[in-house]
Design a protein around this motif. Sequence first.
Motif, PDB file in Angstrom:
ATOM      1  N   HIS A 155      -4.524  -7.045  -2.596  1.00  0.00           N
ATOM      2  CA  HIS A 155      -3.191  -6.456  -2.743  1.00  0.00           C
ATOM      3  C   HIS A 155      -2.433  -7.157  -3.862  1.00  0.00           C
ATOM      4  CE1 HIS A 155      -3.311  -4.120   0.999  1.00  0.00           C
ATOM      5  NE2 HIS A 155      -3.965  -5.136   1.516  1.00  0.00           N
TER       6      HIS A 155
ATOM      7  N   ASP B 212       0.441   8.867   4.354  1.00  0.00           N
ATOM      8  CA  ASP B 212       0.537   8.030   3.166  1.00  0.00           C
ATOM      9  C   ASP B 212      -0.322   6.784   3.295  1.00  0.00           C
ATOM     10  OD1 ASP B 212       3.890   8.979   3.364  1.00  0.00           O
ATOM     11  OD2 ASP B 212       2.557   9.539   1.706  1.00  0.00           O
ATOM     12  N   VAL B 213      -0.301   6.190   4.490  1.00  0.00           N
ATOM     13  CA  VAL B 213      -1.028   4.936   4.692  1.00  0.00           C
ATOM     14  C   VAL B 213      -1.760   4.966   6.031  1.00  0.00           C
ATOM     15  CG1 VAL B 213      -0.800   2.432   5.025  1.00  0.00           C
ATOM     16  CG2 VAL B 213       0.622   3.582   3.323  1.00  0.00           C
TER      17      VAL B 213
ATOM     18  N   ARG C  77      -8.435  -8.480   0.274  1.00  0.00           N
ATOM     19  CA  ARG C  77      -8.330  -7.056  -0.042  1.00  0.00           C
ATOM     20  C   ARG C  77      -7.719  -6.793  -1.406  1.00  0.00           C
ATOM     21  NH1 ARG C  77      -6.631  -6.957   5.282  1.00  0.00           N
ATOM     22  NH2 ARG C  77      -4.456  -6.868   4.610  1.00  0.00           N
TER      23      ARG C  77
ATOM     24  N   ILE D 218      -6.086   0.945   4.253  1.00  0.00           N
ATOM     25  CA  ILE D 218      -6.166  -0.515   4.256  1.00  0.00           C
ATOM     26  C   ILE D 218      -7.179  -0.948   5.303  1.00  0.00           C
ATOM     27  CG2 ILE D 218      -4.853  -2.664   4.253  1.00  0.00           C
ATOM     28  CD1 ILE D 218      -2.294  -1.091   4.217  1.00  0.00           C
TER      29      ILE D 218
ATOM     30  N   ASP E 206      -4.843  11.816   0.193  1.00  0.00           N
ATOM     31  CA  ASP E 206      -4.148  10.951  -0.768  1.00  0.00           C
ATOM     32  C   ASP E 206      -3.841   9.587  -0.166  1.00  0.00           C
ATOM     33  OD1 ASP E 206      -2.379  13.951  -1.249  1.00  0.00           O
ATOM     34  OD2 ASP E 206      -3.869  13.126  -2.641  1.00  0.00           O
ATOM     35  N   THR E 207      -4.327   9.369   1.030  1.00  0.00           N
ATOM     36  CA  THR E 207      -3.963   8.183   1.811  1.00  0.00           C
ATOM     37  C   THR E 207      -4.389   6.879   1.165  1.00  0.00           C
ATOM     38  OG1 THR E 207      -4.424   9.563   3.727  1.00  0.00           O
ATOM     39  CG2 THR E 207      -4.101   7.214   4.127  1.00  0.00           C
ATOM     40  N   GLU E 208      -3.497   5.877   1.208  1.00  0.00           N
ATOM     41  CA  GLU E 208      -3.877   4.511   0.869  1.00  0.00           C
ATOM     42  C   GLU E 208      -4.467   3.929   2.151  1.00  0.00           C
ATOM     43  OE1 GLU E 208      -3.135   4.085  -3.060  1.00  0.00           O
ATOM     44  OE2 GLU E 208      -3.503   2.265  -1.890  1.00  0.00           O
TER      45      GLU E 208
ATOM     46  N   ALA F 106       7.145   5.720   4.536  1.00  0.00           N
ATOM     47  CA  ALA F 106       5.855   6.395   4.436  1.00  0.00           C
ATOM     48  C   ALA F 106       5.394   6.865   5.812  1.00  0.00           C
ATOM     49  CB  ALA F 106       4.816   5.439   3.849  1.00  0.00           C
TER      50      ALA F 106
ATOM     51  N   ALA G 183       1.115   4.425  -2.522  1.00  0.00           N
ATOM     52  CA  ALA G 183       1.021   5.817  -2.062  1.00  0.00           C
ATOM     53  C   ALA G 183       2.213   6.624  -2.553  1.00  0.00           C
ATOM     54  CB  ALA G 183       0.940   5.856  -0.547  1.00  0.00           C
ATOM     55  N   LEU G 184       3.405   6.042  -2.405  1.00  0.00           N
ATOM     56  CA  LEU G 184       4.621   6.771  -2.777  1.00  0.00           C
ATOM     57  C   LEU G 184       4.766   6.868  -4.299  1.00  0.00           C
ATOM     58  CD1 LEU G 184       7.019   5.285  -0.058  1.00  0.00           C
ATOM     59  CD2 LEU G 184       5.939   7.530  -0.067  1.00  0.00           C
TER      60      LEU G 184
ATOM     61  N   LYS H 273       2.239   7.115  -6.384  1.00  0.00           N
ATOM     62  CA  LYS H 273       1.288   8.162  -6.803  1.00  0.00           C
ATOM     63  C   LYS H 273       1.901   9.544  -6.623  1.00  0.00           C
ATOM     64  CE  LYS H 273      -2.484   7.150  -4.483  1.00  0.00           C
ATOM     65  NZ  LYS H 273      -3.838   7.215  -3.913  1.00  0.00           N
ATOM     66  N   LYS H 274       2.730   9.668  -5.574  1.00  0.00           N
ATOM     67  CA  LYS H 274       3.352  10.961  -5.301  1.00  0.00           C
ATOM     68  C   LYS H 274       4.580  11.187  -6.180  1.00  0.00           C
ATOM     69  CE  LYS H 274       2.206  12.172  -0.604  1.00  0.00           C
ATOM     70  NZ  LYS H 274       2.270  11.574   0.733  1.00  0.00           N
TER      71      LYS H 274
ATOM     72  N   ASN I 247      -2.731  14.144   6.348  1.00  0.00           N
ATOM     73  CA  ASN I 247      -2.751  13.441   5.055  1.00  0.00           C
ATOM     74  C   ASN I 247      -1.668  12.357   4.983  1.00  0.00           C
ATOM     75  OD1 ASN I 247      -3.488  12.810   2.446  1.00  0.00           O
ATOM     76  ND2 ASN I 247      -2.644  14.648   1.514  1.00  0.00           N
TER      77      ASN I 247
ATOM     78  N   ALA J 297       0.839  -1.204   0.000  1.00  0.00           N
ATOM     79  CA  ALA J 297       0.000   0.000   0.000  1.00  0.00           C
ATOM     80  C   ALA J 297       0.876   1.256   0.000  1.00  0.00           C
ATOM     81  CB  ALA J 297      -0.920   0.001   1.212  1.00  0.00           C
ATOM     82  N   ALA J 298       1.941   1.222   0.790  1.00  0.00           N
ATOM     83  CA  ALA J 298       2.851   2.371   0.838  1.00  0.00           C
ATOM     84  C   ALA J 298       3.521   2.573  -0.514  1.00  0.00           C
ATOM     85  CB  ALA J 298       3.901   2.169   1.922  1.00  0.00           C
TER      86      ALA J 298
END
Lengths: 96, 307, 388
Positions: B125, C22-23, B123, C53, C49-51, C73, B87-88, B90-91, C20, B83-84
């Motif tokens: 992943h 990251d996760v 989920r 879970i 913008d958070t993922e 993160a 997130a990273l 996307k940034k 905000n 997931a991180a």
Amino acid sequence: MNKLMGWKELPPCDQLGAKTAEAFETGDWRLGEKPVWHPDICIQCLICWISCPDSAVTVEGGKMTGFDYKHCKGCGICAHECPTKPKKSITMESEK
Amino acid sequence: MATLKELSTRKDPLTGGHRACSGCGFPQIVRMVCLASKDPVVVVAATGCLEVTTTIFPYSAWTIPFVHNAFENAAATLSGIEAAYHALSKKGKISKKINFVAFGGDGGTYDIGLQSLSGAMERGHDLLYVCYNNQAYMNTGVQRSGATPLGANTTTEPAGKVKQGKMEKRKDLTEIMVAHDIPYVAQATVGFWADLTRKAEKAFSVTGPKFINVLQPCRLGWQYKPEETMAIGRLAAETCFWPLYEVENGKYKITYKPKDKKPAVDFLKKQDRFRHLFKPQNAGLLEDIQKEIDQRWEELLAKEEKV
Amino acid sequence: MPTAAKTGNEAMAEAMRQINPDVVAAYPITPATEVVMIFAQFVADGLVDTEYIPVESEHSAMSACLGAATTGARVMTSTSSQGLALMYEILPIASGLRLPIIMCDVNRALSAPINIHCDHSDTMAARDFGWLQLFSENAQEAYDNLLQAVRIAEDPRVLLPAMVTTDGFIISHGMEKMEMLEDAQVKEYVGEKKAPYSILDVDKPITIGALDLTDYYFEHKMPVNEAMKASKEVILEVGRDFGKRFGRPYEFFEKYKLDDAEVAIVALGSTCGTAKVAIDQLREQGIKAGMLKIRVFRPFPAEEIALALSKLKSIAVLDRSDSFNTQGGPVFTEVCSALYNSASRPKITNYIYGLGGRDINVSQIKGVFSDLLKVEKISIINYLGVRQ
């Protein structure tokens, strides 16, 4: 690697560097036998390389080049799996 | 599919110098799976033989990024990393394609790790979970797990005067994973490197949760000569004790059908963990084991034909 | 600065939105559920913008948070009571690995019996896990503490996970007037997270979570100790800076009419709000009552607390949890320990109160003070508000 680190000398945040186990020799685990390569009959199938639990079959440029005896534990899987016939290109032989 | 020659030019995920038993089977699984990926791999491992023997401070045998958290949460931990990564990415902080692989033993996967595995699969992943299945809690001394087969001798369900080892059939985790409706599920054995490598390649080529259950003979727990690890792994498939198959989006395909299906005893007699079964009074148990194997094989064949 | 009417949970969810992260990996549990529900709506509406879970248990929540944190993160979660208890296995792993995960911890009693209301047993039981623990008196403090926790935990001198606590239902569901910061202010305040490494840096591979045998475990725990010690300075820096920037300064604790007090109580959380009313009333009667409200419980600011309390005649420590050691609650034990070596120290008694959400009111607190003023001996360990 023999001197124990004090806590101030530790890598930060509980990190441990990659590949540091190479410095730990497990060759002395062998019980008197080691694999011996016979390159003249080897067909370079590389089955020994993928079957070795200790990454102790050395390869270069897609070819097997021998054994890393510093880490080979003498399990004999390579010799057992070697398909060359009628003679195997890897045999387990006494080290004494 | 990549040849061994091609694979040998890639970065080996493990160095020598780890403390796995001589003749162990899990390092080969790690290498076969990780080498099958053309992209870099990040690994999470559950507590167990794999993690303990390869990361004794200050020695790590890993050449690639590796995280260990606890026993039952490899899938959850890897879910967080994945997931991180999104997130990273996307940034714009990461642009590389990275493959995520969790390794757990049967203990940390079938039993204590089942919940976090199930959650991660549900989920969706994008990660691959590989169970290196040696059918008991080997790292702590061969205790029974949900993966231990019928009749096997373990230290918590040993063969003795009154009991003859594990009296329950093993859980079919591969089928449980199929029921999670994930894109790719497979069963493999360390004894057939090409089949496992191809399955790992296939897994890395699909997006979403993937699961491969790999049988891993353990010389210490199964009790046989160390050089036979790969051979016994093959025998498991040749006797259909451990069928090799894959399920891609619900479609079953058996990837190895032995020309002459060998009797179960060929597999059992090679390992001292089954030695007690060869006493005359246990003949019935041997029959039960053969029956179970035959039944599961027939069911699997039927699932394949259904398509 | 926008004035708002928010419950504690809403205030924390807003802080999370503005941070905000990251996760976020979280699992619902009363009374913390709202934090993750409100935040989930922010995710669904594209306000963060958070993922996110939605894990299948709190154990997996903390495990996923830990995994995410190894990538560098910024990671947050929220829980209470049984959920926090289910995370206990992973909490010391997070601190041992020096991962600054931020948690909204809504204080709720631990089972058995099962109870959804406020006490501090869940947080107190986690006091030995190497996490920073900040207690909030009200929604404003919950909001402010959460923002500061990001700066404290991620500081390179610290790098420890942090839990910001609020009292379940009392604060989490109680609506109050509070001052919020603008989104841009928070964004600038928390800044970009700078981690010492990332597990996703495949060109610089590392191993995290190695096995230590008897030759290295002890050494690996020392940095956690050092980080806790270093966090004291960072907490004060951040608290004073927060005051300069936004007008609300923070320290280890709040001294309420303590400087000239003769008798005082030590308390944490929402009870301090009630106690302030009691103290004001007592002061009107000419009684020199005061309070030390502990905000930072981990690290435990022992020297500073000893200094603040040593000149008092007698104090009562109020514990909203029981250690079941028959010798009093955790705050009592730590305050006594802090004062042990002081040249002068007050008489100290302990009142265990409010378990399972049992209410504590102004008159009961005034009762504690009248006990403190009694000349004759009173028992050291007391249970306040329980029916015999």
